[in-house]
Design a protein around this motif. Structure first.
Motif, short mmCIF file in Angstrom:
data_model
loop_
_atom_site.label_atom_id
_atom_site.label_comp_id
_atom_site.label_asym_id
_atom_site.label_seq_id
_atom_site.Cartn_x
_atom_site.Cartn_y
_atom_site.Cartn_z
N GLY A 109 -6.13 -0.64 -5.11
CA GLY A 109 -7.17 -0.92 -4.11
C GLY A 109 -7.70 -2.34 -4.24
N ALA A 135 1.37 4.11 -3.05
CA ALA A 135 0.53 5.22 -2.57
C ALA A 135 0.43 6.35 -3.60
CB ALA A 135 1.09 5.76 -1.26
N ILE A 150 -6.36 4.12 5.53
CA ILE A 150 -6.35 2.65 5.43
C ILE A 150 -4.97 2.10 5.80
CG2 ILE A 150 -6.56 0.71 3.80
CD1 ILE A 150 -9.22 1.96 4.49
N VAL A 151 -3.92 2.80 5.33
CA VAL A 151 -2.55 2.35 5.67
C VAL A 151 -2.37 2.38 7.20
CG1 VAL A 151 -0.10 2.95 5.53
CG2 VAL A 151 -1.51 2.99 3.48
N PRO A 195 -8.39 11.36 -2.16
CA PRO A 195 -8.14 9.91 -2.27
C PRO A 195 -6.88 9.47 -1.51
CG PRO A 195 -8.65 10.83 -4.42
CD PRO A 195 -8.49 11.99 -3.49
N MET A 196 -5.84 10.33 -1.55
CA MET A 196 -4.60 10.00 -0.85
C MET A 196 -4.82 9.98 0.67
SD MET A 196 -1.48 9.26 -0.67
CE MET A 196 -0.16 9.67 -1.78
N SER A 215 0.83 -1.21 0.00
CA SER A 215 0.00 0.00 0.00
C SER A 215 0.86 1.26 0.00
CB SER A 215 -0.91 0.02 1.24
OG SER A 215 -1.73 -1.11 1.26
N LEU A 235 -11.21 8.09 -7.44
CA LEU A 235 -11.07 6.68 -7.82
C LEU A 235 -11.92 6.30 -9.03
CD1 LEU A 235 -10.86 4.73 -4.43
CD2 LEU A 235 -9.06 5.67 -5.85
N ALA A 245 -5.25 3.67 -9.27
CA ALA A 245 -5.64 3.57 -7.86
C ALA A 245 -6.64 2.42 -7.66
CB ALA A 245 -6.25 4.89 -7.40
N PHE A 258 -2.65 7.24 -5.70
CA PHE A 258 -3.81 7.94 -5.14
C PHE A 258 -3.67 9.46 -5.20
CE2 PHE A 258 -4.02 3.69 -3.58
CZ PHE A 258 -5.36 3.40 -3.53
N HIS A 284 -6.52 6.86 1.49
CA HIS A 284 -5.58 5.74 1.40
C HIS A 284 -4.67 5.70 2.63
CE1 HIS A 284 -3.08 2.71 -0.42
NE2 HIS A 284 -2.01 3.45 -0.24
#
Lengths: 71, 208
Positions: B107, B89, B185-186, B178-179, B85, B97, B103, B92, B182
């Motif tokens: 994902g 990265a 989530i990371v 989006p970043m 991820s 998306l 991306a 993103f 992301h």
């Protein structure tokens, strides 16, 4: 985990009872064999309930199995 | 000897899978290397599980508890997902998306790996059904690891909040919505890695 101040006689008691295996003791107490290994190595101090279960499995009083190591 | 050969083969295939996921070209001969890496990694996991199930009583399978096996495997799996991820990265930083195939691709691979791990964990649970799988020591280790994971999540959330709140907007061009999503989530994956790692290390220290 560096160890615990609670010492125990589990290994001696097992051998005095016909070399009872760690797995047999674990099954009698409802724990994993790895927990018996950690107990014997002094890496884990059991809860009061587990201490009673172990003493019951050997048929002795709890203080005959566990002693407080710090005086 | 045969087992040693199998082990070396699995490690080699696993290394190739991780390389395909993290550093390999996007496509080789028309094949998506990301998907190939995920499939190979899952295959290695299943083969490792099969080999572990063949270890006789008194072997490594009896020395390490179920919780420790699960923790080491979980740590390795989530670490690969986390590194993948992070390495991808940059995908993103583009448009949302719905208009960003790169991306979407990243994902999809992350979700595939997470689903693979969940199925894998379920199979492990099934394999050990019937035996005493966890006791008070396992629960104590689990509680300690959960505390570390929660602390990791708190630190990452505060770091993120400080970063986004105090950095001038023109210097945040690298972090479109989006970043940021992301990175959240990371952060979640990082907390899982910490939880598995603390669990595995606690078991390991109990044995040494």
């Amino acid at each position: 985990m560096a160890g615990t101040a609670v010492r125990n006689e589990i290994r001696r008691l097992r051998f005095e009872r016909g070399e009872m295996t760690q797995q047999a003791l674990a099954d009698a107490c409802g724990v994993t064999r790895q927990t018996v290994i950690a107990l014997e190595a002094g890496k884990y101090a059991p809860s009061l309930e587990l201490a009673f279960r172990i003493a019951h499995a050997f048929g002795v009083r709890i203080e005959e199995v566990f002693q407080w190591g710090v005086t | 000897m045969r087992r040693r050969g199998l082990f070396i083969g699995l490690v080699t295939i696993g290394a190739v899978a991780i390389w395909l996921l993290l550093a390999g070209p996007a496509r080789v001969l028309g094949f998506d290397t990301g998907n190939t890496g995920v499939v190979l990694l899952t295959l290695v996991g299943w083969c490792a599980l099969y080999l572990v199930s063949r270890i006789p009583d008194g072997g490594l399978g009896e020395t390490m508890s179920r919780g420790e096996w699960r923790a080491w495997l979980g740590c390795a799996f989530t670490l690969v997902i986390g590194v993948y991820s992070l390495v991808h990265a940059h995908a993103f930083q583009g448009p949302p998306l719905t208009h960003n195939p790169d991306a979407n691709h990243v994902g999809r691979n992350v979700v595939m790996m997470l689903v693979s791990w969940m199925i894998f964990a379920q199979v492990l649970e099934q394999r050990w059904r019937g035996a005493v799988r966890e006791d008070e020591r396992d629960r104590e280790i689990e509680a300690r690891a959960t505390g570390w994971a929660r602390m990791t999540l708190v630190v990452l959330a505060i770091a993120m909040a400080v970063l986004l709140s105090f950095t001038p907007a023109e210097r945040l061009a690298w972090a479109p919505p989006p970043m940021i999503g992301h990175l959240l989530i990371v952060g979640l994956i990082a907390s899982c890695v910490v939880e598995y790692a603390v669990t595995a290390l606690s078991y390991w220290r109990d044995r040494h």
